[in-house]
Design an enzyme around this catalytic site. Structure first.
Site, PDB file in Angstrom:
ATOM      1  N   GLU A 150    -108.950 -36.402  32.319  1.00 13.44           N
ATOM      2  CA  GLU A 150    -109.482 -37.427  33.206  1.00 13.44           C
ATOM      3  C   GLU A 150    -109.048 -37.174  34.656  1.00 13.44           C
ATOM      4  O   GLU A 150    -108.048 -36.494  34.900  1.00 13.44           O
ATOM      5  CB  GLU A 150    -108.965 -38.796  32.756  1.00 13.44           C
ATOM      6  N   ASP A 207    -111.075 -31.740  21.805  1.00 15.11           N
ATOM      7  CA  ASP A 207    -110.396 -33.033  21.832  1.00 15.11           C
ATOM      8  C   ASP A 207    -110.680 -33.856  20.581  1.00 15.11           C
ATOM      9  O   ASP A 207    -111.541 -33.512  19.768  1.00 15.11           O
ATOM     10  CB  ASP A 207    -110.788 -33.811  23.097  1.00 15.11           C
ATOM     11  N   ASN A 221    -117.376 -38.965  35.413  1.00 15.69           N
ATOM     12  CA  ASN A 221    -116.327 -38.896  36.434  1.00 15.69           C
ATOM     13  C   ASN A 221    -115.787 -37.476  36.597  1.00 15.69           C
ATOM     14  O   ASN A 221    -114.746 -37.271  37.217  1.00 15.69           O
ATOM     15  CB  ASN A 221    -115.194 -39.867  36.092  1.00 15.69           C
ATOM     16  N   HIS A 272    -114.784 -35.469  34.129  1.00 16.05           N
ATOM     17  CA  HIS A 272    -113.775 -35.006  33.158  1.00 16.05           C
ATOM     18  C   HIS A 272    -114.336 -33.909  32.263  1.00 16.05           C
ATOM     19  O   HIS A 272    -115.532 -33.864  31.983  1.00 16.05           O
ATOM     20  CB  HIS A 272    -113.176 -36.172  32.362  1.00 16.05           C
TER      21      HIS A 272
HETATM   22  C1  GLP Z   1    -116.609 -37.239  26.101  1.00 15.20           C
HETATM   23  C2  GLP Z   1    -115.919 -35.954  25.591  1.00 15.20           C
HETATM   24  C3  GLP Z   1    -116.271 -34.782  26.455  1.00 15.20           C
HETATM   25  C4  GLP Z   1    -117.735 -34.823  26.758  1.00 15.20           C
HETATM   26  C5  GLP Z   1    -118.024 -35.981  27.676  1.00 15.20           C
HETATM   27  C6  GLP Z   1    -119.499 -36.207  27.920  1.00 15.20           C
HETATM   28  O1  GLP Z   1    -115.755 -38.250  26.439  1.00 15.20           O
HETATM   29  N1  GLP Z   1    -114.517 -36.025  25.471  1.00 15.20           N
HETATM   30  O2  GLP Z   1    -115.879 -33.582  25.797  1.00 15.20           O
HETATM   31  O3  GLP Z   1    -118.126 -33.648  27.424  1.00 15.20           O
HETATM   32  O4  GLP Z   1    -117.395 -37.153  27.253  1.00 15.20           O
HETATM   33  O5  GLP Z   1    -120.119 -36.738  26.796  1.00 15.20           O
HETATM   34  P1  GLP Z   1    -121.683 -36.738  26.612  1.00 15.20           P
HETATM   35  O6  GLP Z   1    -122.079 -35.329  26.368  1.00 15.20           O
HETATM   36  O7  GLP Z   1    -121.918 -37.616  25.406  1.00 15.20           O
HETATM   37  O8  GLP Z   1    -122.268 -37.297  27.836  1.00 15.20           O
END
Ligand code: GLP
Length: 248
Positions: free
Chosen positions: A143, A67, A136, A138
C-alpha cells in the site's frame, strides 16, 4: 518499460496470456509470480483454453502468489488460494505441490514471511511476475506509505483497498483488514514484470506509475527502476497517459 495499449479488457487479457504462455514455452520449468483480482481473470481464462487445446502445459511450471488475506482459510471462497484454484490451478496440469500462496492462517507470520522470501531467493527469484494494480497504485498489497517495504510482510489494508475489494464480500465488514504480501524485494528481483490494468479507475494509477516520480506514495512507480517491465493496458486504463501526451 514496454507498453502495450489494447482495445479493451479482452484484448488486454489475450496479450497478457500470450506473454505468460511465451514464458512457459521458452522455460517450461519457470517460476511464475502470480496475481489475483479481476484483472488477471481473463488472462487465466486464455491460458486454461490453450492448455485444453493442447497448446500449453504447466506440468513443470512452479508458482508463487503475491498475497493472501490474513484470517481466510484456503477453502474460503474469497481467499486468494481459492481464487487460484478456481481460475487456474484447478483447470491445468500444474502440480499442486509446486504452487505457493501465502498462508493466511499462519500463527507465526514473521517466520512464514521469512521462509517465503528465502524460498524465492533460493530459486534465483521469479522468472515472470504478473501484477495488477490498485486504484491507489498498490501492487500485491504494498500500500502507499512513507517507504517501500522490501520483505514479505503483514500489511494493514487501506480504506481505499477495503472499499475496492468490498464488492467480493457479503458486506464491507467482512473484508479482512490485513493481508500478507510479497514485498518490493521479491517483485523487483523478478527477471521480468508484467503489469496489467483495465478500466478508467486504474488510469491515474497507471499514469502515476509510468510518468510520476518514483515514490512509495505510488508503490508501482518503483517499477520504473526495473530493467524489464511490460505494461499491458486497455484504452480506458491508458486514458490519462494519452491525455499527458504519452505515445504507445
Ligand atoms: C487487490 C490485490 C492486487 C490486485 C489489486 C487490483 O487488492 N491484492 O494484487 O492487483 O487489488 O485488483 P483488481 O484486479 O480486482 O482491480
Amino acid at each position: 518499460m514496454r507498453i502495450y495499449r489494447e482495445k479493451d479488457y479482452e484484448a488486454m487479457s489475450r496479450r497478457a496470456a500470450q506473454i505468460i504462455a511465451a514464458e512457459i514455452v521458452h522455460n517450461p520449468a519457470c517460476l511464475l509470480g502470480l496475481a489475483t483480482g479481476s484483472t488477471p481473470e481473463g488472462a487465466y481464462r486464455y491460458l486454461v483454453d490453450w492448455y485444453k487445446q493442447g497448446l500449453l502445459s504447466f506440468k513443470n511450471v512452479r508458482s508463487v502468489n503475491l498475497d493472501e488475506y490474513v484470517g481466510l482459510a484456503p477453502d474460503h471462497d474469497q481467499s486468494y488460494r481459492y481464487f487460484m484454484q478456481s481460475n487456474l490451478f484447478g483447470h491445468v496440469d500444474i502440480n499442486p505441490a509446486n504452487t505457493r500462496v501465502p498462508d493466511g492462517l499462519t500463527l507465526d507470520a514473521k517466520a512464514f514471511c521469512d521462509e517465503y522470501d528465502a524460498f524465492i531467493r533460493a530459486q534465483g527469484y521469479v522468472d515472470l511476475q504478473l501484477l495488477g494494480i490498485g486504484r491507489n497504485g498498490h501492487i500485491g498489497f504494498n500500500e502507499p506509505g512513507g517507504f517501500f517495504v522490501k520483505e514479505t510482510h503483514v500489511v494493514d489494508l487501506t480504506e481505499s483497498t477495503i472499499d475496492a475489494n468490498a464488492r467480493f464480500f457479503a458486506s464491507r465488514d467482512d473484508v479482512p483488514k490485513q493481508a500478507i504480501s510479497m514485498g518490493m524485494g521479491a517483485i523487483m528481483g523478478a527477471k521480468k514484470v508484467l503489469l496489467c490494468a483495465s478500466g478508467e479507475e486504474k488510469a491515474d494509477a497507471i499514469c502515476g506509475s509510468v510518468l510520476g516520480s518514483i515514490s512509495p506514495s505510488c508503490p508501482a512507480s518503483i517499477l520504473q527502476l526495473h530493467p524489464d517491465v511490460i505494461v499491458v493496458v486497455d484504452e480506458a486504463a491508458f486514458s490519462k497517459l494519452a491525455a499527458a501526451g504519452f505515445q504507445a
